[in-house]
Every structure is written in C-alpha cells, then in structure tokens.
Design an enzyme around this catalytic site. Structure first.
Site, PDB file in Angstrom:
ATOM      1  CB  SER A 130     -31.462 -37.425 -51.838  1.00 19.73           C
ATOM      2  OG  SER A 130     -30.495 -38.384 -52.242  1.00 19.73           O
ATOM      3  CG  ASN A 160     -30.191 -29.146 -45.871  1.00 18.45           C
ATOM      4  OD1 ASN A 160     -29.334 -29.940 -45.482  1.00 18.45           O
ATOM      5  ND2 ASN A 160     -31.472 -29.317 -45.634  1.00 18.45           N
ATOM      6  CD  GLU A 217     -33.510 -35.472 -41.732  1.00 13.79           C
ATOM      7  OE1 GLU A 217     -34.376 -35.572 -42.639  1.00 13.79           O
ATOM      8  OE2 GLU A 217     -32.790 -34.489 -41.578  1.00 13.79           O
ATOM      9  CE  LYS A 246     -19.030 -37.368 -49.306  1.00  9.25           C
ATOM     10  NZ  LYS A 246     -19.978 -36.352 -49.820  1.00  9.25           N
ATOM     11  CG  HIS A 247     -19.971 -31.457 -44.366  1.00  9.89           C
ATOM     12  ND1 HIS A 247     -21.217 -31.282 -44.918  1.00  9.89           N
ATOM     13  CD2 HIS A 247     -19.963 -30.717 -43.227  1.00  9.89           C
ATOM     14  CE1 HIS A 247     -21.934 -30.474 -44.148  1.00  9.89           C
ATOM     15  NE2 HIS A 247     -21.200 -30.131 -43.110  1.00  9.89           N
ATOM     16  CD  GLU A 284     -19.748 -34.691 -52.818  1.00  6.41           C
ATOM     17  OE1 GLU A 284     -20.802 -34.213 -52.320  1.00  6.41           O
ATOM     18  OE2 GLU A 284     -19.615 -35.906 -53.059  1.00  6.41           O
ATOM     19  CB  CYS A 329     -35.403 -32.494 -44.769  1.00  5.12           C
ATOM     20  SG  CYS A 329     -34.853 -32.249 -43.072  1.00  5.12           S
TER      21      CYS A 329
END
Length: 449
Positions: free
Chosen positions: A208, A132, A229, A155-156, A158, A263
């Site tokens: 999440s 996001n 977070e 690791k970003h 997908e 968030c």
C-alpha cells in the site's frame, strides 16, 4: 500472527509464530554469508541454471501451489494455478536473458581509454511482499536478484505463510545454497531493525501507499536502495472503436482480474460520450453476469479487506455517487461486482484506490477531458487505451502520467515486460532488463592507455 485463514469460510486453518529476534539474526547472518561466499564465487551461468531449475519447479508444482493460495487468500483455483505457472515463466525469462541483460556495457569516451560498466550484486536484499499475487510478486523480485548475485531475506504477507514456505522450498530444491533465500515471519518492528542493519543493502516492497511511505522513510534514513510498487487507480479509456463488445470484455477483464484485487486493475472506466450510453448498458450486463458460484471471482482476501471496501463504497454513496450494479452488501467476504457512477472530484472516492470488484464509470466529451481526468489521480501505475486509431491512442498515451500504457487491450503484461509506475504508485521497475538492474552495482572499469 501469521495464519492461514480461509476467506471463503473464515476458518483458521493454521497459525505460525512470529520470528524470534534470534531467528532474524540468523537469517541476516546466513544471507550475508551466502553473499560473501556463494554469490561472489559462483558464475552468472551457474546462478541462471539454478533459476531455470526453480522455474521448472514452479510449473511442476503449480497444482499444489494453486491450492495453497486458493485457501490462503481466496484466488479462484484456475487463476491460482495460472499464477504459479506464470511465476515459473518469469523465473525462466530471467534465467534465459541474464547473459544478455547483464552483459558488460562498453562506453565510447572522449579520451579513447577502454571503459565499461559491469553489473554485479550488492549484497543482501529484503523483500516485503503482498498477499494478492503470492507467487508472481516474489518470483519477479527474488529470481533476478539471485541470478545477479544478491541474496534474499523475504518477509511475506501475514495471511500467506504457507505459500511463503512453499516458495522458500522451491529455491532450496532448485539448488540455491543455505542463506541465498531465507523466509522470515518478521514483525513490523523487526522489519525496521533489518533495514537498519548494515548487512542489508536494499529493500523492495510491494504494498500500500501507507506501507511504502513507512518503508521509504526507514530505507532513506539508513541510506538503503529502495524499490516501491504501490497502489494504482488505473484508467481504461474508451475513445474510438467499431467493436464496443471488445472494449466491454476487456474492461470487465481488467476490473475483475484477481477478484478486483490487482494494483494495475482497470479501476476507472472512462468513456467518450459518443459511446457512453451503449457502453454503460453492455458493461452493466457483463459485470453483473460475473458469478462467484461459477468461479469467475473469489472472496475478498480477508474480513478486514471486505470491511474496508464496503466502507469506501458506502461513503461514496453518502456523498452522492450512484450504484448501477451491485448492492454493497457482501455475503461474508463475497462482494458482488459493482459499478459506481456520478462520481465528482469533491468525493473521497475520486482519489482513492478501490481494491475489489468495484468499477468507477465516467463520461467525458473529448480526449483532453479524458486525459485531465486520468491525470487527476494521485496514482500513476498503468492504463488501457481503446482506440481504433492507434496513432491517436499513442498521442493520448504520451500525455498520461503513468508508468505503463496498454493500447487496444487489457492484460498485456508479460514475463519479460517491465512493470512499474510513477507518482504515489511508487518508483523503480520490476521484470525485464530494468528489473534485473535495480539492485545492481553498475561498476565502472577503466584501463590506462
């Protein structure tokens, strides 16, 4: 599969293969080598200077970077460019404040011996980042850790492979050496292997609640420091104001930022009964006036995100909630801004996070009722309190089970302002001095008399 899929059209633009196990091994080896050589031998000033170059590059390339995430996850172009520039501001803030925030901390001790705390890196840190805010989230994690003397395996999400590679290129072009920042297109199984590896010393995840629970379990099993977070269902409390239009404007901004996919967006709008009817009418008109065609909001990030949000709202309607604005009938991934009301505690949506342009509207009769409603959420990230009596607003804020209280306005985040929550919103802090210290070895020095 890592892939760029334009959420506005559904077109798959490019796919990227998952990392091989050999590539994961190379990433860990390279990051560890960079830590034992460059990170330990370079000075704080040298690392901060490289971060300043990265900050400059984020801003120089902001148009290119903005276009990337516009097609990856649908962020309106002006917001996408702004996010890239803000990533530069964050990186610069850490570079400029590093000497102050990481200065030795002298301790006054009873025996009078010279005693101080020195903050140093601890090693290789894994970052698991969300879709996001593809640049902002990475910058606030990676930049302070690189300055501190840690190295990064990243690791970003997908759906964000192109922005992931663009960020890696920025840190390389800024002069960080090979292995200091390594992007990996890792699978979930490979993430577990990385966390278990003794070369890794910590993991930071933004994502999440479900992902946070998995990562925390893995990190705890292997005794790795963890920062989480996670989600939020922030309240926007309207308690007392002579300027209801101001309150409405900030409620809309707080709910619609990033097409409602933030968030810490203002998801639960809680209004004192004195103002409720007038506020509700103004809020309906304002949020209903948001236009996809004019770029006020973009598509949701993916077909799965759209399907999930639609199902949540449909469930709420079936349980008795009502729609004041909207239709819960998305056009592709374009979801019409929506306001739900008549929500009761027995409904599933009462305790859920709605990740999209859907606001929940509640009426309360007192500050105490507003506080009780606010604290009934399993989440505790941020909040906004609109109240002309700032002392009253502060008293209310004191009683909210959240990590952040913004008084008088939404959107009071800043490049050097700490960010984080409590309860199921996670633990640890990012940004500011606290964020820079999360993965620090606070090493004690004592000198004999």
């Amino acid at each position: 599969m890592y892939a760029v899929t334009n959420p506005a059209t559904g077109e798959v633009i490019r796919e990227y293969p998952d990392a091989t196990d050999a590539e994961i091994e190379q990433a860990l080896a390279s990051a560890r080598q960079a830590y034992t050589s460059w990170a330990r031998t370079s000075t704080l000033a040298e690392r901060a200077a490289l971060a300043q170059k990265a900050a400059d590059l984020f801003r120089e390339r902001q148009d290119e970077l903005g276009a990337i995430i516009n097609r990856e996850m649908g962020k309106p172009l002006d917001q996408a460019v702004g996010e890239a520039a803000f990533a530069g501001d964050i990186t610069e803030a850490f570079a400029q404040h590093a000497a102050e925030w990481l200065a030795d901390e002298e301790l006054e001790v009873s025996d009078g011996l010279r005693t101080f705390i020195r903050k140093q890196g601890i090693g290789v840190i894994l970052g698991i980042m969300p879709w996001n805010y593809p640049y902002y989230q990475v910058a606030r994690f990676a930049s302070p850790n690189l300055i501190l003397g840690n190295t990064i395996v990243l690791k970003h999400a997908e759906i964000c492979p192109e922005s992931a590679l663009a960020i890696e290129q920025i840190y390389r072009d800024a002069g960080f050496p090979e292995g200091a920042y390594v992007n990996v297109f890792a699978t979930h199984d490979q993430i577990a292997d990385i966390i278990a590896d003794d070369r890794l010393q910590g993991v930071s995840l933004t994502g999440s609640e479900r992902a946070g629970a998995i990562i925390a379990t893995q990190a705890g099993k292997h005794l790795k420091k963890c920062v989480l977070e996670l989600g939020g269902s922030d309240v926007f409390l309207v308690l007392d104001t002579d300027d209801l239009d101001h309150a409405v404007a900030h409620a809309v901004a707080g709910r619609m930022e990033n097409s409602g996919q933030a968030c810490n967006g203002s998801k639960r709008i809680v209004v004192l009964d004195t103002y409720f009817d007038e506020f509700a009418e103004k809020f309906k008109t304002a949020i209903g006036g948001q236009s996809y065609e004019k770029g006020n909001f973009g598509p949701l990030s993916s077909a799965s995100a759209t399907k999930g949000l639609t199902a949540q709202v449909q469930s709420a309607l079936e349980e008795g909630a009502e729609i004041l604005v909207g239709n819960n009938s998305p056009d592709g991934n374009v979801y019409t801004p929506t306001v739900l009301t008549n929500i009761t505690p027995d409904m599933a949506v009462y305790s859920q996070e709605l990740f999209g342009p859907v606001a929940q509207l509640y009426k309360v009769s007192s500050d105490e009722e507003a506080i009780e409603l606010a604290n009934s959420s399993p989440y505790g990230l941020g909040s906004v309190v609109i109240c002309d009596d700032v002392e009253r607003a502060e008293r209310v804020g004191d009683q909210l089970d959240v990590g952040m209280v913004f008084i008088g306005a939404a959107g009071l985040e800043g490049a050097d302002i700490p960010f984080g929550g409590v309860k199921k919103s996670g633990y640890g802090r990012e940004l500011g001095k606290g964020g820079m210290e999360e993965f620090a070895n606070k090493k004690l020095f004592r000198f004999a008399g």
